[in-house]
Design an enzyme around this catalytic site. Structure first.
Site, PDB file in Angstrom:
ATOM      1  N   ASP A 154       0.715  -1.160   0.212  1.00 32.07           N
ATOM      2  CA  ASP A 154       0.100  -0.159   0.033  1.00 32.07           C
ATOM      3  C   ASP A 154       0.678   1.239   0.101  1.00 32.07           C
ATOM      4  O   ASP A 154       2.136   1.382   0.294  1.00 32.07           O
ATOM      5  CB  ASP A 154      -0.993   0.120   1.164  1.00 32.07           C
ATOM      6  CG  ASP A 154      -0.126  -0.343   2.609  1.00 32.07           C
ATOM      7  OD1 ASP A 154       0.829   0.862   2.871  1.00 32.07           O
ATOM      8  OD2 ASP A 154      -0.182  -1.298   3.286  1.00 32.07           O
ATOM      9  N   GLU A 162      22.215 -22.670 -18.462  1.00 37.24           N
ATOM     10  CA  GLU A 162      21.358 -21.894 -17.563  1.00 37.24           C
ATOM     11  C   GLU A 162      22.240 -20.658 -17.198  1.00 37.24           C
ATOM     12  O   GLU A 162      21.749 -19.428 -17.190  1.00 37.24           O
ATOM     13  CB  GLU A 162      20.979 -22.491 -16.265  1.00 37.24           C
ATOM     14  CG  GLU A 162      19.986 -23.588 -16.756  1.00 37.24           C
ATOM     15  CD  GLU A 162      19.756 -24.428 -15.292  1.00 37.24           C
ATOM     16  OE1 GLU A 162      18.425 -24.923 -15.167  1.00 37.24           O
ATOM     17  OE2 GLU A 162      20.644 -24.793 -14.577  1.00 37.24           O
TER      18      GLU A 162
END
Ligand code: DGJ
Length: 733
Positions: free
Chosen positions: A535, A615
């Site tokens: 928030d 990777e």
């Protein structure tokens, strides 16, 4: 001038670039809400309102015969209590004589340059000095109770901020039972409510529904804004879509328990009230004292939801987030949580850090478990000193080595909590929120500290500032892993226990204000079991928040989609984690995981020491790409191209430069088909007359073609494949 006052009609015109908000104090002092919507300049909107005797609606005493005037039927700026308005109210209180009545009338006003201040609370600020504020002073003529209504007008940003302060000028103590920040009365129209319910690991799942008759409430009683409902709602006309139609947003700048009520009234009007949760709330306001209410950010768009989202994102980035990192690219981090959980030592961390630095990552974040006797959830919270069993020699050599690798160092803390199995609890059991004689409800085996108490905050400030002063720490992840219960403070008398959850939140803000003020170089990331306190209250102190504990790329699509309605991408903490994913067990490619995580602050959270060569090469490429895309992702506009909650086939979204010169299109296929229908999207925010080159695959297109004709993707197969296209302007035609 964005605020105009017309003396004769006592009308206030609050105008932004594309919106108008109008207020009128009538001849009796009632403060009417006349209008909020698309720009109407200084057209007086009083004509639009319709008054009628709607029956069983109280009439003010002096208007006894004028039955068509009832507070129950008038659009108001701040409804009082027990005075004939039966709709949801902002206020419920008891006067010194025990009566409930309060009815405010206009007394005076002030128009100021800049923003108003809300002591103790986070609020929008304006460095540019372009905002203007209106302060309306109201009073209850019978008791003398005073109310200040505060309005901030951000003209270019198309945002109106609001708050309220009640001041006790009565003859005795006033007891507040409910004190909400703002009311918005909308006299007409059909509206849908868009809100963001969810749960832990599944926050902000955008939901749209037609407003029913009666009252619809979203909120939290958990002591935090919570995973369960975000303190942000949108009212949208039924025909409103991403690019068309009217919608208005209301967002609380508050991180504690709150409520938002939306009432469809008997006269088919809509009233929205929002602010601090009134359950378990009661505040004694002594003579002369004031109670300050959290701010609300109102935004309105007549061009659909995307425009509204951009307004909020830009506003939060510019006027809520603060500090060194508010606009800067955040370091690409490696977090050890999902790599090691509690099981690590310096050696293991250094192995991960070494690998991270070789791959181009910029910061190691040491998560939970580095302190006290913390080997699991049951121990150690509260003891913010190094666990030397895990980190031999302490933090200093570890940080030195990590800095030596050219990486920054970040650390996890959870200051608001304490385990019973901690030195802190043994010394100060009364610092935890518990009810005498009642076994407390536990959450993750921990208790909540009473941050409403000054001595608790001072202690935490001391230990945390020692930590940040004694070690060269670059970043702090501030976690909060349980919700409140047993809201009882040993420092308050029985009749003031209703103040606990608000005092707690004010305490958190106070502590964060002091720490972020003392250590402006440190990047703070908010967290509450992921996005349980996502928030604007927290974004005022930390420009980014860990978006969810769910790192599954496919679930993240929905979570980040919901978050994008109200918040900037730069606030969204997002990492590439391992496959199979630890929360869902789902397997996704490294490419898809990175595509999703790049729509946020970007980092990694997996054991890098187990990667194979391929990777590693892929991650190096991802990091290089993110560095290239970061300005576009963080400062550009975010476009939702599909509905990530409802569309089952694929999810598409776009980052677009504000000047239309560049765009990044991302598509993740959720359900590949054997005989696939085309995946087609239309890009947004480009320049019609410009020519764009797609930099990854090398073709060129006109802006008009990409926006109106659209873009068809090649067939993709396999599990959750994804593609990214990078368009850059070549020349204007
Ligand atoms: C919850 C957070 O969201 C996780 O990322 C991690 O920091 C754990 N807490 C640690 O306890």
């Amino acid at each position: 001038m964005s605020i105009l006052f017309e003396q004769e009609s006592r009308t206030f015109y609050l105008n932004t670039a594309h919106t108008s908000y109008q207020i009128q104090a009538d001849c009796r002092g009632y403060v009417h809400h006349l209008y909020y919507g698309r720009q109407v300049g200084t057209s007086h909107m009083e004509y639009m309102h319709y008054y009628s005797d709607c029956g069983f609606s109280g009439n003010p005493y002096e208007l006894m015969d004028q039955k068509d005037f009832s507070l129950d039927n008038v659009c108001q700026e701040y409804p009082g209590c027990d005075a004939g308005d039966y709709r949801v109210s902002c206020l419920s209180l008891q006067n010194p004589d025990g009566s409930f009545g309060v009815e405010f009338r206009y007394v005076s006003h002030e128009i100021i340059h800049g923003t108003y201040r809300l002591p103790g609370l986070p609020a929008a600020y304006d460095d540019g000095g372009r905002a203007e504020s209106l302060i309306l002073c109201l009073e209850d003529p019978v008791t003398g109770l005073a109310l200040k209504l505060l309005y901030g007008v951000f003209e270019e940003e198309d945002m109106i901020t609001r708050s309220a302060i009640v001041e006790n000028h009565t003859k005795g103590t006033v007891v507040l039972h409910k004190a909400l920040s703002a009311c918005l009365d909308i006299p007409f129209g059909e509206w849908d409510l868009i809100h963001f319910p969810g749960r832990h690991c599944m926050e902000r799942q955008a939901q749209r529904q037609k407003l029913p008759d009666g009252v619809l409430t979203v909120g939290s009683r958990r002591g935090s804004s919570s995973h369960h409902h975000n303190p942000f709602v949108i009212l949208a006309a039924p025909e409103t879509s991403e690019d068309y139609g009217e919608c208005l947003g209301a967002m609380l700048v508050y991180s504690g328990s709150y409520r938002i009520d939306i009432e469809r009234t008997q006269m088919r009007a809509v009233r929205m009230v929002l602010g601090i949760q009134d359950e378990q709330f009661q505040w004694e306001l002594q003579k002369g004292e004031q109670f300050v209410m959290p701010e609300v950010l109102f935004g309105f768009s007549s061009d659909g939801l995307t425009r509204l989202s951009h307004q909020y994102a830009d506003f939060i980035r510019e006027h809520i987030c603060r500090g060194k990192y508010k606009k800067a690219r955040r370091p690409i981090l490696i977090n050890n949580w999902e790599a090691t959980y509690f099981d690590f030592d310096s050696g293991r961390l250094l192995d991960i850090a070494k690998q991270a630095s070789e791959l181009g990552m910029e910061m190691l974040v040491l998560d939970d478990g580095w302190f006290g006797r913390r080997d699991g959830e049951k121990d150690g919270l509260g003891d913010w000193y190094v666990n030397e069993k895990k980190l031999a020699g302490g933090l200093a050599p570890l940080i030195r080595e990590i800095h030596g690798m050219g990486m920054k160092f970040g650390i996890w803390v959870e200051p608001e909590m304490v385990n019973e199995a901690s030195d802190l609890y043994q010394k100060h059991p009364d610092w935890a929120l518990t009810v005498p004689g009642r076994p407390p409800a536990m959450g993750r085996c921990q208790l909540v500290l009473d941050l409403g108490r000054r001595e608790v905050r001072d202690y935490l400030y001391q230990v945390l500032s020692d930590l940040l002063r004694n070690y060269p720490i670059d970043y702090v992840k501030w976690d909060m892993n349980r919700n409140m219960t047993d809201m009882y403070s040993r420092a308050l008398p029985a009749h003031r226990q209703g103040e606990v959850h608000v005092r707690y939140m004010l305490g958190v803000y106070d502590l964060l204000e002091r720490l972020t003020g003392s250590f402006p170089e440190v990047l703070f990331e908010g967290c509450s079991g992921g996005g349980g306190r996502f928030d604007c209250g927290m974004l005022y102190y930390s420009p980014q928040i860990w978006c969810s504990d769910d790192t599954d790329a496919i679930e993240r699509l929905k979570i980040q989609y919901g978050t994008s309605f109200g918040y900037p991408v730069s606030a969204v903490g997002s990492h590439v984690s391992a496959s199979p994913n630890h929360q869902t067990g789902r397997c996704t490619s490294l490419a898809t995981r990175a595509t999703v995580a790049m729509s946020g602050t970007f980092g990694y959270e997996l054991d890098l020491t187990t990667l194979d060569e391929l990777e590693k090469q892929e991650i190096k490429g991802q990091i290089a790409r993110f560095k290239e895309y970061a300005p576009l992702i963080q400062e550009g506009d975010y476009y939702r191209l599909t509905n990530a909650v409802e569309d089952r086939y694929f999810t598409a979204w776009q980052h677009g430069a504000k000047d239309g010169t560049e765009a990044l299109l991302n598509v993740v296929v959720l359900a590949p088909q054997a005989n696939p229908t085309p995946i087609h999207v239309r890009l947004k925010g480009l320049r019609e007359d410009a020519c764009y080159q797609e930099l990854i695959f090398g073709k060129t297109y006109s802006g008009a073609a990409l926006m109106h004709g659209g873009f068809t993707l090649p067939i993709m197969s396999g599990d959750y494949p994804s593609l990214t296209y990078h368009f850059k302007i070549m020349q204007e035609r």
